[in-house]
Design an enzyme around this catalytic site. Structure first.
Site, PDB file in Angstrom:
ATOM      1  N   MET A  74     -15.887 -18.042   7.059  1.00  0.00           N
ATOM      2  CA  MET A  74     -16.091 -17.661   5.656  1.00  0.00           C
ATOM      3  C   MET A  74     -14.881 -16.983   5.019  1.00  0.00           C
ATOM      4  O   MET A  74     -14.975 -16.461   3.910  1.00  0.00           O
ATOM      5  CB  MET A  74     -17.316 -16.742   5.531  1.00  0.00           C
ATOM      6  CG  MET A  74     -18.603 -17.370   6.020  1.00  0.00           C
ATOM      7  SD  MET A  74     -18.915 -18.945   5.214  1.00  0.00           S
ATOM      8  CE  MET A  74     -19.966 -19.699   6.435  1.00  0.00           C
ATOM      9  N   CYS A  75     -13.736 -16.980   5.711  1.00  0.00           N
ATOM     10  CA  CYS A  75     -12.523 -16.391   5.133  1.00  0.00           C
ATOM     11  C   CYS A  75     -11.892 -17.344   4.134  1.00  0.00           C
ATOM     12  O   CYS A  75     -11.823 -18.551   4.364  1.00  0.00           O
ATOM     13  CB  CYS A  75     -11.505 -16.086   6.232  1.00  0.00           C
ATOM     14  SG  CYS A  75     -11.811 -14.563   7.080  1.00  0.00           S
ATOM     15  N   HIS A  76     -11.422 -16.773   3.039  1.00  0.00           N
ATOM     16  CA  HIS A  76     -10.693 -17.555   2.041  1.00  0.00           C
ATOM     17  C   HIS A  76      -9.277 -17.837   2.539  1.00  0.00           C
ATOM     18  O   HIS A  76      -8.682 -17.003   3.225  1.00  0.00           O
ATOM     19  CB  HIS A  76     -10.611 -16.786   0.720  1.00  0.00           C
ATOM     20  CG  HIS A  76     -11.927 -16.629   0.049  1.00  0.00           C
ATOM     21  ND1 HIS A  76     -12.789 -15.622   0.369  1.00  0.00           N
ATOM     22  CD2 HIS A  76     -12.525 -17.357  -0.918  1.00  0.00           C
ATOM     23  CE1 HIS A  76     -13.879 -15.723  -0.382  1.00  0.00           C
ATOM     24  NE2 HIS A  76     -13.744 -16.768  -1.177  1.00  0.00           N
ATOM     25  N   MET A 110      -9.221  -9.267   7.521  1.00  0.00           N
ATOM     26  CA  MET A 110      -9.419 -10.224   8.612  1.00  0.00           C
ATOM     27  C   MET A 110      -8.078 -10.756   9.123  1.00  0.00           C
ATOM     28  O   MET A 110      -7.910 -10.980  10.321  1.00  0.00           O
ATOM     29  CB  MET A 110     -10.316 -11.378   8.173  1.00  0.00           C
ATOM     30  CG  MET A 110     -11.740 -10.960   7.869  1.00  0.00           C
ATOM     31  SD  MET A 110     -12.535 -10.038   9.215  1.00  0.00           S
ATOM     32  CE  MET A 110     -12.461 -11.227  10.545  1.00  0.00           C
ATOM     33  N   GLU A 111      -7.121 -10.899   8.236  1.00  0.00           N
ATOM     34  CA  GLU A 111      -5.803 -11.362   8.650  1.00  0.00           C
ATOM     35  C   GLU A 111      -5.113 -10.338   9.547  1.00  0.00           C
ATOM     36  O   GLU A 111      -4.475 -10.705  10.543  1.00  0.00           O
ATOM     37  CB  GLU A 111      -4.949 -11.683   7.412  1.00  0.00           C
ATOM     38  CG  GLU A 111      -5.354 -12.956   6.697  1.00  0.00           C
ATOM     39  CD  GLU A 111      -6.633 -12.873   5.861  1.00  0.00           C
ATOM     40  OE1 GLU A 111      -7.073 -13.922   5.369  1.00  0.00           O
ATOM     41  OE2 GLU A 111      -7.184 -11.762   5.685  1.00  0.00           O
ATOM     42  N   ASP A 125      -1.562 -14.135  27.813  1.00  0.00           N
ATOM     43  CA  ASP A 125      -1.194 -15.476  28.275  1.00  0.00           C
ATOM     44  C   ASP A 125       0.158 -15.477  28.974  1.00  0.00           C
ATOM     45  O   ASP A 125       0.330 -16.107  30.020  1.00  0.00           O
ATOM     46  CB  ASP A 125      -1.165 -16.446  27.098  1.00  0.00           C
ATOM     47  CG  ASP A 125      -0.733 -17.836  27.521  1.00  0.00           C
ATOM     48  OD1 ASP A 125      -1.383 -18.421  28.418  1.00  0.00           O
ATOM     49  OD2 ASP A 125       0.260 -18.343  26.971  1.00  0.00           O
TER      50      ASP A 125
END
Length: 155
Positions: A74-76, A110-111, A125
């Site tokens: 749902m992120c733009h 969110m970013e 990793d």
């Protein structure tokens, strides 16, 4: 408190931001990856076989910023005007901080969180061959500015 990511039928939808004002928005998130002291020493000495761990993790974090809307449903997809990742190398952990900025109708929280997560996963990793016991954690938003809800500072 109202959840905004559900429509009148109770199903997920992307929030419409048409009516929001464009403002300068900044978000800062932090996190860490704990590891053996020997692993930190290998990173500092440039002896991890996959390469310069922190340089690669920095690029990965920035790439994570740019791909957040591809990962979080749902992120733009928004214009990013700036992104930076910083590392603080401790004896048995690496602390990660991401700062992301934009001028737009929706924030970059969110970013910033995705940047920290992606950088930490990249460190994992690159070092897993020598330390499978690493632990990623404490990923949290510590500050955000701009937007309708105003400024936020984690206490």
């Amino acid at each position: 408190m109202e959840f905004t990511h559900f429509n009148e039928d109770g199903r997920a939808h992307m929030v419409n931001v048409d009516e929001k004002n464009e403002t300068k928005r900044v978000a800062i998130a932090i996190g860490s990856i704990k590891m053996k002291k020997e692993t930190v020493d290998l990173i500092k000495d440039g002896k991890i076989k996959k390469g310069d761990v922190l340089s690669v993790a920095q690029v990965a974090g920035i790439m994570g910023v740019k791909r957040t809307s591809d990962l979080i449903p749902m992120c733009h997809n928004i214009f990013i005007s700036g992104a930076d990742i910083k590392f603080e190398v401790k004896e048995d952990e690496i602390k990660i901080q991401a700062k992301v900025s934009t001028v737009g109708k929706t924030g970059v929280e969110m970013e910033a969180l995705t940047a920290v997560s992606t950088a930490a996963l990249t460190i994992y990793d690159m070092c897993k061959a020598v330390d499978k016991n690493m632990e990623i954690g404490n990923i949290t938003l510590i500050k955000k500015t701009g937007g309708k809800s105003g400024d936020y500072l984690k206490k």
